[in-house]
Design a protein around this motif. Structure first.
Motif, PDB file in Angstrom:
ATOM      1  N   PHE A  77       0.834  -1.206   0.000  1.00  0.00           N
ATOM      2  CA  PHE A  77       0.000   0.000   0.000  1.00  0.00           C
ATOM      3  C   PHE A  77       0.860   1.242   0.000  1.00  0.00           C
ATOM      4  CE2 PHE A  77       0.248  -0.701   4.656  1.00  0.00           C
ATOM      5  CZ  PHE A  77       0.571   0.575   5.097  1.00  0.00           C
ATOM      6  N   SER A  78       0.303   2.302  -0.550  1.00  0.00           N
ATOM      7  CA  SER A  78       1.033   3.564  -0.602  1.00  0.00           C
ATOM      8  C   SER A  78       0.359   4.554   0.322  1.00  0.00           C
ATOM      9  CB  SER A  78       1.049   4.100  -2.028  1.00  0.00           C
ATOM     10  OG  SER A  78      -0.133   4.804  -2.315  1.00  0.00           O
ATOM     11  N   LEU A  79       1.186   5.306   1.041  1.00  0.00           N
ATOM     12  CA  LEU A  79       0.660   6.290   1.983  1.00  0.00           C
ATOM     13  C   LEU A  79       0.413   7.607   1.273  1.00  0.00           C
ATOM     14  CD1 LEU A  79       2.997   5.693   5.028  1.00  0.00           C
ATOM     15  CD2 LEU A  79       0.546   5.279   4.961  1.00  0.00           C
ATOM     16  N   ARG A  80      -0.781   8.146   1.482  1.00  0.00           N
ATOM     17  CA  ARG A  80      -1.028   9.496   0.977  1.00  0.00           C
ATOM     18  C   ARG A  80      -0.278  10.445   1.895  1.00  0.00           C
ATOM     19  NH1 ARG A  80      -6.050  13.604   1.886  1.00  0.00           N
ATOM     20  NH2 ARG A  80      -5.774  12.920   4.028  1.00  0.00           N
ATOM     21  N   THR A  81       0.522  11.301   1.349  1.00  0.00           N
ATOM     22  CA  THR A  81       1.156  12.314   2.192  1.00  0.00           C
ATOM     23  C   THR A  81       0.582  13.666   1.802  1.00  0.00           C
ATOM     24  OG1 THR A  81       2.956  12.505   0.648  1.00  0.00           O
ATOM     25  CG2 THR A  81       3.302  11.060   2.520  1.00  0.00           C
ATOM     26  N   VAL A  82       0.452  14.506   2.796  1.00  0.00           N
ATOM     27  CA  VAL A  82      -0.144  15.814   2.546  1.00  0.00           C
ATOM     28  C   VAL A  82       0.748  16.865   3.161  1.00  0.00           C
ATOM     29  CG1 VAL A  82      -2.064  17.330   3.125  1.00  0.00           C
ATOM     30  CG2 VAL A  82      -2.500  14.950   2.493  1.00  0.00           C
ATOM     31  N   GLY A  83       1.050  17.894   2.397  1.00  0.00           N
ATOM     32  CA  GLY A  83       1.806  19.038   2.908  1.00  0.00           C
ATOM     33  C   GLY A  83       3.065  18.602   3.627  1.00  0.00           C
ATOM     34  N   ASP A  84       3.254  19.171   4.825  1.00  0.00           N
ATOM     35  CA  ASP A  84       4.502  18.944   5.546  1.00  0.00           C
ATOM     36  C   ASP A  84       4.399  17.770   6.512  1.00  0.00           C
ATOM     37  OD1 ASP A  84       2.638  20.070   7.119  1.00  0.00           O
ATOM     38  OD2 ASP A  84       3.881  21.698   7.884  1.00  0.00           O
ATOM     39  N   GLY A  85       3.259  17.058   6.467  1.00  0.00           N
ATOM     40  CA  GLY A  85       3.109  15.964   7.420  1.00  0.00           C
ATOM     41  C   GLY A  85       3.099  16.474   8.842  1.00  0.00           C
ATOM     42  N   PHE A  86       2.489  17.636   9.049  1.00  0.00           N
ATOM     43  CA  PHE A  86       2.451  18.243  10.380  1.00  0.00           C
ATOM     44  C   PHE A  86       1.783  17.320  11.399  1.00  0.00           C
ATOM     45  CE2 PHE A  86       0.211  20.546  13.695  1.00  0.00           C
ATOM     46  CZ  PHE A  86       1.207  21.369  14.207  1.00  0.00           C
TER      47      PHE A  86
END
Ligand code: SF4
Ligand code: SF4
Ligand code: FES
Ligand code: FES
Lengths: 161, 526
Positions: B344-353
């Motif tokens: 599976f692939s992780l959705r990453t968003v922005g800076d991962g805050f």
């Protein structure tokens, strides 16, 4: 430029602060120091006090605007604070305020164009026995009449002149 | 345990319970504005006055602890008069601009006025003190100062929950006004909660402003898909359009709060949706009926397996999908396609805050679930390598994007694969490259469970059926499997979850009933 305390005031502030285990309680005296030092409590002054004491500026602004004796706007050289509470009103404060307004050409809350006088109305000054009363900067003037007021104002103007 | 009576009803409550909370257990409502169960008690609105036997004056229920033998009345004439009086005071300077107020329909003033007020105002409209309206004070919030009833909930939230303290009361008496210090707007990632806790229309949501009257909205219990925390939410929609997410109380997860980015997660269910199955013929995408789309995808997958072996097919799952969907995706890969390439692939968003409150760096609602179901994240890199090496002939991609690959990178990667199938909700780099698109239901168009970062398995419910021609991924995967000869029984998410509980150790013993509204923690490590 952001304001900051002179060395002497800074020292007074430090001495004063040591007396308050709870810093929140030191907000009022610190604001008094700031008002004395800067003349009035501008937004920058509030911000400065907030930094000094470690509160948000909103917290300090809340305190400063709750109390009428902190001036958020610049005031004249002489701040005329006329009592308009019960005893003084019974003794004719209303007429005196009108008289002063006419004489100075400003409404309560206003400052003369030359920056000499600011006229304010305030609540009981705790001197009902000698009503009507006004406070000019740190001094009380009691048992006021139109004549005594004229004399006080003329005297101050000369001093300023 | 103190025992007391309220309006003649006898109730036992734990030591230290306030009258206000105790009344709830007896099913009695005590009106209140300043009290909030997750904030300190301020006791300043005076709406909760009740009569307590042997007390000379009325007491505030929010700050009076029940003692043994106490007798409380909330419905006496004295209480009714007091509450109406308080309400009249609170409304003295209120602008009563309900027709242009977003809070209308869920406003504490409206609700209590109808229940406890119904008085004629004795205050002249022209004497009302006016304050500043429509102030953008930062974050997701618009402030209308003259609607404020000075309950201080917002101030306490910013002091006690975020610790940022941006709002305060300024001035005094009837000039008291809630505001920020000039030039210091709201500066935290939880501002949306202010609109929720403000009992009136003083703090309202910038995003929701003038979008829809609240009584037209319907709600579905849901889980925020914004990150691994899995905040419990209520998704509000009208017809097929989502309007907002509101936190739903779950003391184990998010109490009564949620974050600002999470609040905007609903937008993806409305915008740029994939709503019809697509087959690309000679490079040109063509809408296809479901039957044809599923059959042709199944045929291409079968063809690749036949010609190049199962190793030529890969499945990239996504932790944006539910446990039920991931379970079936795994079965499809393991039992039907028999490919070793499942990751599976992780959705990453922005800076991962991330912070130490709610927001997690992992912006997927079900990463833990994917791991607990034995789908590996490590395999993903391996699959990408195989794709880049041209070893993968057919690729089934779940989700709108592939990990944190940029659009260009995604396009380049997928160009290596002769046949790309996508199961997803939104347009993007994958849908632009896919040879077949099987559009799936958004989080509010289907039911299922997510497993949050702490292993808590939580249900979300369908609000309305899938938009357009989209289908739940359960149906899509089952459709593909059966066209490949699997012979699966078709069923809904409840049936799939039963199967998970039977075969997957971490979920053993769980059922939709046992999960209930608030979820349950999965056993085992993920
Ligand atoms: S803005 Fe709302 S929450 Fe804040 S004090 Fe006013 S009424 Fe209460
Ligand atoms: S913390 Fe995570 S789950 Fe909670 S509201 Fe924000 S994005 Fe959604
Ligand atoms: S009323 Fe004026 S001094 Fe007291
Ligand atoms: S709820 Fe008790 S005083 Fe406000």
């Amino acid at each position: 430029m952001s304001p900051s305390f002179s060395e002497a005031t800074r020292a007074r502030f430090e001495r004063m602060l040591a007396r308050y285990p709870d810093k929140e309680a030191a907000i009022l005296p610190t604001l008094h120091l700031a008002q004395r030092e800067f003349g009035h409590l501008s937004g920058e002054a509030i911000d400065y006090v907030a930094t000094l004491l470690g509160f948000t500026p909103a917290r300090i602004e809340g305190v400063a605007t709750f109390y009428t004796m902190y001036n958020r706007k610049p005031v004249g050289k002489y701040h005329l604070q006329v009592c308009r509470n019960l005893s003084c009103s019974l003794m004719g404060a209303e007429h005196l305020i009108e008289h002063m307004s006419r004489k100075l050409g400003i409404k309560p809350g206003g400052t003369t164009a030359d920056g000499t006088f600011t006229l304010s109305t305030v609540e009981c000054l705790g001197s009902c026995g000698t009503a009507p009363v006004m406070q000019v900067n740190d001094d009380y003037h009691e048992d006021l009449t139109e004549e005594s007021i004229d004399a006080i104002l003329d005297g101050l103007r000369q001093e300023h002149g | 345990m103190p025992n007391f009576t309220i309006n003649g009803i006898s109730v036992d409550v734990p030591q230290g319970t306030t009258i206000l909370e105790a009344a709830k257990t007896a099913g009695i409502e005590i009106p209140h504005y300043c009290y909030h169960p997750k904030l300190s008690v301020a006791g300043n609105c005076r709406m909760c006055l009740v009569e307590v036997e042997k007390f000379p004056k009325l007491q505030i229920a929010c700050n009076t602890i029940v003692t043994d033998g106490m007798a409380v009345k909330t419905d006496s004439e004295k209480v009714k008069q007091a509450v109406t009086g308080v309400l009249e005071f609170l409304l003295i300077h209120h602008p009563i601009d309900c027709p242009i107020c977003d809070q209308a329909g869920e406003c504490g003033l409206q609700i209590y006025y109808m229940k406890y007020g119904l008085h004629k105002s004795r205050y002249a409209v022209e004497d009302k003190v006016h304050k500043k309206k429509v102030q953008d004070i930062g974050g997701q919030i618009i402030l209308d100062a003259e609607r404020c009833i000075l309950c201080s909930r917002c101030i306490r939230f910013l002091q006690e929950v975020t610790g940022t303290g941006e709002l305060e009361f300024f001035q005094r008496g009837d000039h008291s006004e809630i505001s920020i210090f000039p030039g210091r707007p709201l500066d935290n990632r939880y501002t949306g909660n202010l609109a929720d806790i403000c009992p009136v229309g003083a703090l309202t949501s910038k995003d929701f402003r003038f979008k829809c009257r609240v009584w037209l909205l319907r709600g579905a219990r849901s889980i925020c898909p914004g990150c691994a925390n899995g905040c419990n939410v209520e998704a509000h929609f009208k017809e097929e359009i989502l309007y907002r997410l509101k936190p739903r109380q779950n003391d184990e997860v998010n109490k009564t709060w949620m974050c600002d980015p999470g609040r905007l997660e609903y937008k993806k269910a409305n915008e740029a949706r994939l709503l019809t199955p697509v087959n690309r013929e000679n490079g040109i995408p063509k809408a296809a009926p479901w039957e044809a789309a599923l059959s042709s995808v199944a045929f291409r997958l079968w063809e690749m397996v036949e010609k190049h072996g199962p190793g030529s097919v890969a499945v990239i799952a996504s932790p944006q999908f539910s446990n039920e969907e991931l379970f079936l995706a795994r079965k499809l890969a393991d039992e039907v396609l028999r490919t070793p390439h499942l990751g599976f692939s992780l959705r990453t968003v922005g800076d991962g805050f991330a912070d130490d409150f709610l927001i997690k760096a992992d912006k997927n609602p079900n990463t833990r679930g994917a791991k607990l179901l034995g789908i590996s994240e490590e395999k993903f890199d391996d699959i990408v390598q195989n794709v880049a090496d041209g070893k993968i002939r057919a690729l089934l991609v779940f989700g709108n994007g592939i990990a944190d690959l940029s659009d260009a990178e995604t396009g380049r990667l997928l160009a290596n694969v002769p046949f790309v199938v996508q199961i997803a909700t939104n347009e993007g780099a994958v849908s632009r490259a896919a040879h077949a698109i099987l559009p799936s239901a958004s989080f509010v168009e289907r039911g299922g469970t997510f497993t949050n970062h702490a292993g808590r398995v939580q249900r979300f419910w369908m609000g309305f059926p899938p938009r357009g021609k989209a289908r739940s991924a359960i149906e899509i995967i089952t459709g593909l499997a059966n066209r490949l000869g699997a012979g699966w029984k078709s069923g809904g998410e409840a049936q799939v979850f039963r199967a998970i509980a039977q075969s997957e150790a971490p979920f053993a013993g769980m059922s939709y009933e046992s999960l209930g509204e608030l979820g349950q923690t999965a056993g085992g490590k993920g």
